[in-house]
Each structure stands twice: as C-alpha cells, then as structure tokens.
Design a protein around this motif. Sequence first.
Motif, short mmCIF file in Angstrom:
data_model
loop_
_atom_site.label_atom_id
_atom_site.label_comp_id
_atom_site.label_asym_id
_atom_site.label_seq_id
_atom_site.Cartn_x
_atom_site.Cartn_y
_atom_site.Cartn_z
N GLY A 38 1.01 -1.22 0.07
CA GLY A 38 0.11 0.14 -0.05
C GLY A 38 0.80 1.31 0.07
O GLY A 38 1.91 1.17 0.21
N ARG B 151 1.40 3.58 2.11
CA ARG B 151 1.83 3.93 3.32
C ARG B 151 2.98 2.93 3.42
O ARG B 151 3.96 3.22 4.39
CB ARG B 151 0.97 3.85 4.57
CG ARG B 151 -0.08 4.67 4.31
CD ARG B 151 -1.33 4.47 5.37
NE ARG B 151 -2.37 5.49 5.23
CZ ARG B 151 -3.23 5.52 4.11
NH1 ARG B 151 -3.16 4.21 3.27
NH2 ARG B 151 -4.26 6.18 4.08
N ASP C 281 -5.68 3.05 -9.81
CA ASP C 281 -6.82 3.04 -8.97
C ASP C 281 -7.45 4.04 -8.63
O ASP C 281 -7.18 5.20 -8.18
CB ASP C 281 -5.99 2.51 -7.44
CG ASP C 281 -7.04 2.56 -6.26
OD1 ASP C 281 -8.11 2.91 -6.41
OD2 ASP C 281 -6.52 2.19 -5.19
C1 PEP Z 1 -6.19 -0.45 -0.71
O1 PEP Z 1 -6.03 -0.46 -2.02
O2 PEP Z 1 -6.77 -1.11 -0.11
C2 PEP Z 1 -5.47 0.61 0.05
C3 PEP Z 1 -5.57 0.83 1.18
O3 PEP Z 1 -5.07 1.39 -0.72
P1 PEP Z 1 -3.96 2.52 -0.53
O4 PEP Z 1 -2.50 2.02 0.04
O5 PEP Z 1 -3.45 3.28 -2.21
O6 PEP Z 1 -4.48 3.67 0.13
#
Ligand code: PEP
Length: 271
Positions: free
Chosen positions: A119, A121, A204
């Motif tokens: 992710g 983070r 996404d």
């Molecule tokens: C996810 O895709 O479930 C998600 C938490 O995305 P991101 O790490 O981009 O916030």
Amino acid sequence: MLKDLNNLKHQKGDPIEITIKNNKIGRDYFTIIAGPCTVENYEDLYTIVSHLKDTGIKFFRGGAFKMRTSPYDFQGLGKKGLEYIKKVSDGTGMISVSEIVSIEDVELMSKYVDILQVGTRNMHNYRLLWKLGNVNNPVILKRGMSSTIEEWLSAAEYIIEAGNPNVILCERGIRTFETFTRYTLDISAIPAVKSLSNLPIIVDPSHSSGRREMIKSLSWAAMAAGADGLMIETHFSPDKTVCDSKQTINFEILSEILEKKEELLGLWGKK
Ligand code: PEP
Ligand code: MN
C-alpha cells in the motif's frame, strides 16, 4: 525536466509481461481487478467475486489486513480474511489480490494470496520490499501518496534486485493542495512511467478520488492514457460496506466502465 533515472539497473528494455495462473498482465494486456475494500465475511466476498467472474473479470481484490488512518477503524479480519480469500479463489478460479502490511506476514500471505499488494503507506518500507524479492507472487506496488515517480521506481527496484521481477506499479493518487478529492490522480504518471520503466502500470481511481461518481470518468481516462489495468473498489451494496463506501461502485457502474473498454484499449492495441 524529466531526467534519465540512472540508478535503475532493472526496468530497461521492452515492457514486461507477467504470467499468473495462465493469465497475463502488462504489455498487450489490460487487467481489471475489482472487489471490496476489505473482506467482511465469506458470503459477501463469494457473491461479489462470482459476479465479477460472470462479467469476464479474472482478478479480485479484498483487504484482510487494513492500514487505517485511525486506530479506531476496522482493521480487517486478519488470518480469517486470508482463509476466505483463498477459499473464494479456489472455488471460483479467480486470481486474488490483497495487501501485505508487515514483514512478519510475508510467508503466511504468500501462501494464501496470489498477488501481494504494497500500500501507499508502505512504499518506503524498504525491508518489506526487500523481503518481497524472495516470494514467487507478483507484487503490486502502490505509489507513495507523497512520492515522486523516481522514488516509486526506486522502490520497485528493491523488489526486483532482491529477486522478484514481477512488479506491477499502481498509481493511486498523490497529495496536492486539492481537497475536493481524497487525493489527486496523476494521469501523467502513466506516460511518464512508460517512458522510464518496463513495468506494467495500473490505476486505482477509487482511493485517488474518494468519490464514487468520478470512478467511471477516471477509469476511462486511465484506459485512454495507456494504463495496463485498473483496480476498482466494487461491491453489490456499496453503502453498506464498513470501509471506503463513498468511493465504492456497484456492478452497474462497473458494467458501464466495461462498455467502453474495447474502444479505448483499441487506441493502444491492447486486449
Ligand atoms: C487499498 O487498495 O486497499 C488501499 C488501502 O490503498 P492505498 O494503499 O492506495 O491507500
Ligand atoms: Mn479502500
């Protein structure tokens, strides 16, 4: 000015193609990954994934370990969630994607999930990236929300250098001064990455916009810009989901998105 990234030893040459369970990702292929933000229970996941299968989609997503901004929010079903993901994947033949949040979970998750997602983070968690070089599962590496394209490609380099060439980049929006959307989808990252790297890049639109009403437009934009795929939060009843309901679309919007797939992918000669 865009510079050559001299510190990239890998990621040179023709676009790579990743094969997983007889399905291909990258180069001539366009991959749609859909499904809930998080796995809430077995029945709902099975219902969602069966529907996705009926629409011709081959990949599903669903978090078992969640990285929530607040410690008081639902953190995911953990191992139980992974068991549900595996059962649904085995039962339907669909390929699973789920986020790995910790280095301790690498061994466990690599057995339960087909594609491991890092992710936003964790994009800078270099020890985790290094460890993912030891698994056979492809890895989706999301862009750090405040990371440059160079930092993101360098993060991918850790996984590849450690032994796993099957990295898929995912543009998921970056922090800007704009507050109307959750983040700002950087569409220009698609051609930029294409000019600098041979890795597939998917988009996404869910986490980047945070807004259900924008998903169709952003998905079409990603297709038109030459992305190699989409990851879209999808549920049969978005308003009832425990996390990210405002950005989750229903199957009706998903099929509207798919209606333009051939036309838009035709711009790039993709399947
Ligand atoms: C996810 O895709 O479930 C998600 C938490 O995305 P991101 O790490 O981009 O916030
Ligand atoms: Mn989410």
